[in-house]
Design an enzyme around this catalytic site. Structure first.
Site, PDB file in Angstrom:
ATOM      1  N   ASN A  44       3.476  16.828   9.474  1.00 55.85           N
ATOM      2  CA  ASN A  44       4.238  15.584   9.322  1.00 55.85           C
ATOM      3  C   ASN A  44       5.157  15.406  10.529  1.00 55.85           C
ATOM      4  O   ASN A  44       5.710  16.378  11.063  1.00 55.85           O
ATOM      5  CB  ASN A  44       5.008  15.537   7.997  1.00 55.85           C
ATOM      6  CG  ASN A  44       5.958  16.684   7.771  1.00 55.85           C
ATOM      7  OD1 ASN A  44       5.732  17.788   8.243  1.00 55.85           O
ATOM      8  ND2 ASN A  44       7.022  16.427   7.049  1.00 55.85           N
ATOM      9  N   ILE A  45       5.270  14.157  10.951  1.00 56.62           N
ATOM     10  CA  ILE A  45       6.083  13.826  12.133  1.00 56.62           C
ATOM     11  C   ILE A  45       7.012  12.679  11.736  1.00 56.62           C
ATOM     12  O   ILE A  45       6.550  11.559  11.497  1.00 56.62           O
ATOM     13  CB  ILE A  45       5.188  13.424  13.329  1.00 56.62           C
ATOM     14  CG1 ILE A  45       4.167  14.532  13.645  1.00 56.62           C
ATOM     15  CG2 ILE A  45       6.053  13.110  14.552  1.00 56.62           C
ATOM     16  CD1 ILE A  45       3.084  14.149  14.634  1.00 56.62           C
ATOM     17  N   GLU A  46       8.297  13.014  11.621  1.00 52.69           N
ATOM     18  CA  GLU A  46       9.265  12.011  11.170  1.00 52.69           C
ATOM     19  C   GLU A  46       9.854  11.250  12.352  1.00 52.69           C
ATOM     20  O   GLU A  46       9.609  11.581  13.516  1.00 52.69           O
ATOM     21  CB  GLU A  46      10.355  12.711  10.342  1.00 52.69           C
ATOM     22  CG  GLU A  46       9.750  13.377   9.117  1.00 52.69           C
ATOM     23  CD  GLU A  46      10.753  13.976   8.157  1.00 52.69           C
ATOM     24  OE1 GLU A  46      11.923  14.194   8.544  1.00 52.69           O
ATOM     25  OE2 GLU A  46      10.358  14.230   7.000  1.00 52.69           O
ATOM     26  N   CYS A  55       2.478  11.363   7.675  1.00 57.68           N
ATOM     27  CA  CYS A  55       2.242  12.578   6.894  1.00 57.68           C
ATOM     28  C   CYS A  55       1.275  13.513   7.619  1.00 57.68           C
ATOM     29  O   CYS A  55       0.475  13.081   8.462  1.00 57.68           O
ATOM     30  CB  CYS A  55       1.623  12.229   5.546  1.00 57.68           C
ATOM     31  SG  CYS A  55       2.701  11.353   4.418  1.00 57.68           S
ATOM     32  N   GLU A  57      -1.372  14.995   6.445  1.00 55.18           N
ATOM     33  CA  GLU A  57      -2.789  14.725   6.154  1.00 55.18           C
ATOM     34  C   GLU A  57      -3.341  13.636   7.068  1.00 55.18           C
ATOM     35  O   GLU A  57      -4.416  13.756   7.642  1.00 55.18           O
ATOM     36  CB  GLU A  57      -2.966  14.257   4.706  1.00 55.18           C
ATOM     37  CG  GLU A  57      -2.531  15.261   3.663  1.00 55.18           C
ATOM     38  CD  GLU A  57      -1.080  15.095   3.244  1.00 55.18           C
ATOM     39  OE1 GLU A  57      -0.212  14.902   4.122  1.00 55.18           O
ATOM     40  OE2 GLU A  57      -0.816  15.163   2.037  1.00 55.18           O
ATOM     41  N   CYS A  88       0.337  12.274  -0.822  1.00 50.22           N
ATOM     42  CA  CYS A  88       0.959  11.021  -1.267  1.00 50.22           C
ATOM     43  C   CYS A  88      -0.128   9.955  -1.452  1.00 50.22           C
ATOM     44  O   CYS A  88      -1.286  10.131  -1.040  1.00 50.22           O
ATOM     45  CB  CYS A  88       2.010  10.552  -0.263  1.00 50.22           C
ATOM     46  SG  CYS A  88       1.320   9.759   1.194  1.00 50.22           S
ATOM     47  N   CYS A  91      -1.958   8.735   1.756  1.00 55.31           N
ATOM     48  CA  CYS A  91      -2.935   9.704   2.291  1.00 55.31           C
ATOM     49  C   CYS A  91      -4.179   9.779   1.408  1.00 55.31           C
ATOM     50  O   CYS A  91      -5.285   9.973   1.912  1.00 55.31           O
ATOM     51  CB  CYS A  91      -2.285  11.074   2.441  1.00 55.31           C
ATOM     52  SG  CYS A  91      -1.049  11.086   3.762  1.00 55.31           S
TER      53      CYS A  91
HETATM   54  N1  THU Z   1       4.705  14.251   3.520  1.00 54.06           N
HETATM   55  C1  THU Z   1       3.507  14.675   4.020  1.00 54.06           C
HETATM   56  O1  THU Z   1       3.402  15.095   5.170  1.00 54.06           O
HETATM   57  N2  THU Z   1       2.425  14.592   3.198  1.00 54.06           N
HETATM   58  C2  THU Z   1       2.449  14.137   1.910  1.00 54.06           C
HETATM   59  O2  THU Z   1       1.415  13.956   1.292  1.00 54.06           O
HETATM   60  C3  THU Z   1       3.746  13.881   1.276  1.00 54.06           C
HETATM   61  C4  THU Z   1       4.885  13.688   2.205  1.00 54.06           C
HETATM   62  C5  THU Z   1       5.887  14.324   4.396  1.00 54.06           C
HETATM   63  C6  THU Z   1       6.418  12.990   4.843  1.00 54.06           C
HETATM   64  C7  THU Z   1       7.868  13.306   5.112  1.00 54.06           C
HETATM   65  O3  THU Z   1       7.989  13.764   6.442  1.00 54.06           O
HETATM   66  C8  THU Z   1       8.197  14.453   4.175  1.00 54.06           C
HETATM   67  O4  THU Z   1       6.956  14.954   3.723  1.00 54.06           O
HETATM   68  C9  THU Z   1       9.054  14.066   2.985  1.00 54.06           C
HETATM   69  O5  THU Z   1       8.520  12.974   2.320  1.00 54.06           O
END
Ligand code: THU
Length: 129
Positions: A44-46, A55, A57, A88, A91
């Site tokens: 995941n890259i915010e 996300c 995935e 989520c 994804c």
């Molecule tokens: N996140 C994912 O990488 N995959 C998911 O299926 C659920 C959420 C990440 C997004 C965000 O950076 C962090 O988790 C919190 O929501």
């Protein structure tokens, strides 16, 4: 195809170490196995503009598709913060787009045990045109 579930999970774990998640502090790693037999990882890259976050995935899937891959066989997802880190909704829809004839297998981990489910467990009646 013979699926090495542990190898996929090990790669998802490794990928979670690359997570850029300073805001949520919720690291996630993913590993997709494509029908070519190749695997692709993602994290995941915010972003400061929160909605721009991607996300793990989708990061892994987009890497695969951008390399010419079209069919997902399996996806492993891992977070050090949560047992059974399920995908989520967004994804799930992206995975469904790249499902081939075989149902995608989705692998998570709980208490060091692998949990293997199918795409339809997560997204029944999926939408595709
Ligand atoms: N996140 C994912 O990488 N995959 C998911 O299926 C659920 C959420 C990440 C997004 C965000 O950076 C962090 O988790 C919190 O929501």
């Amino acid at each position: 195809m013979n699926i090495d579930y542990k190898l996929l999970m090990d790669n998802a774990k490794e990928a979670s170490k690359m997570s850029y998640s300073p805001f949520s502090k919720f690291a996630v790693g993913a590993c997709v196995l494509m029908n070519s037999g190749k695997i692709y990882t993602g994290c995941n890259i915010e972003n400061s503009s929160f909605g721009m976050t991607v996300c793990a995935e989708r990061c892994a899937i987009f890497k695969a598709v951008s390399e010419g891959e079209k069919e997902i066989v399996a996806v492993a997802i891992y977070s050090p913060n949560e047992d059974d880190c399920f995908p989520c909704g967004a994804c799930r829809q992206v995975m469904y787009e790249f499902q081939g004839k075989q149902e995608i297998e989705i692998i998570t981990e709980k208490c060091n045990n692998l949990n293997i489910k199918k795409m339809s467990d997560f997204l029944p009646y999926g939408f595709r045109i």
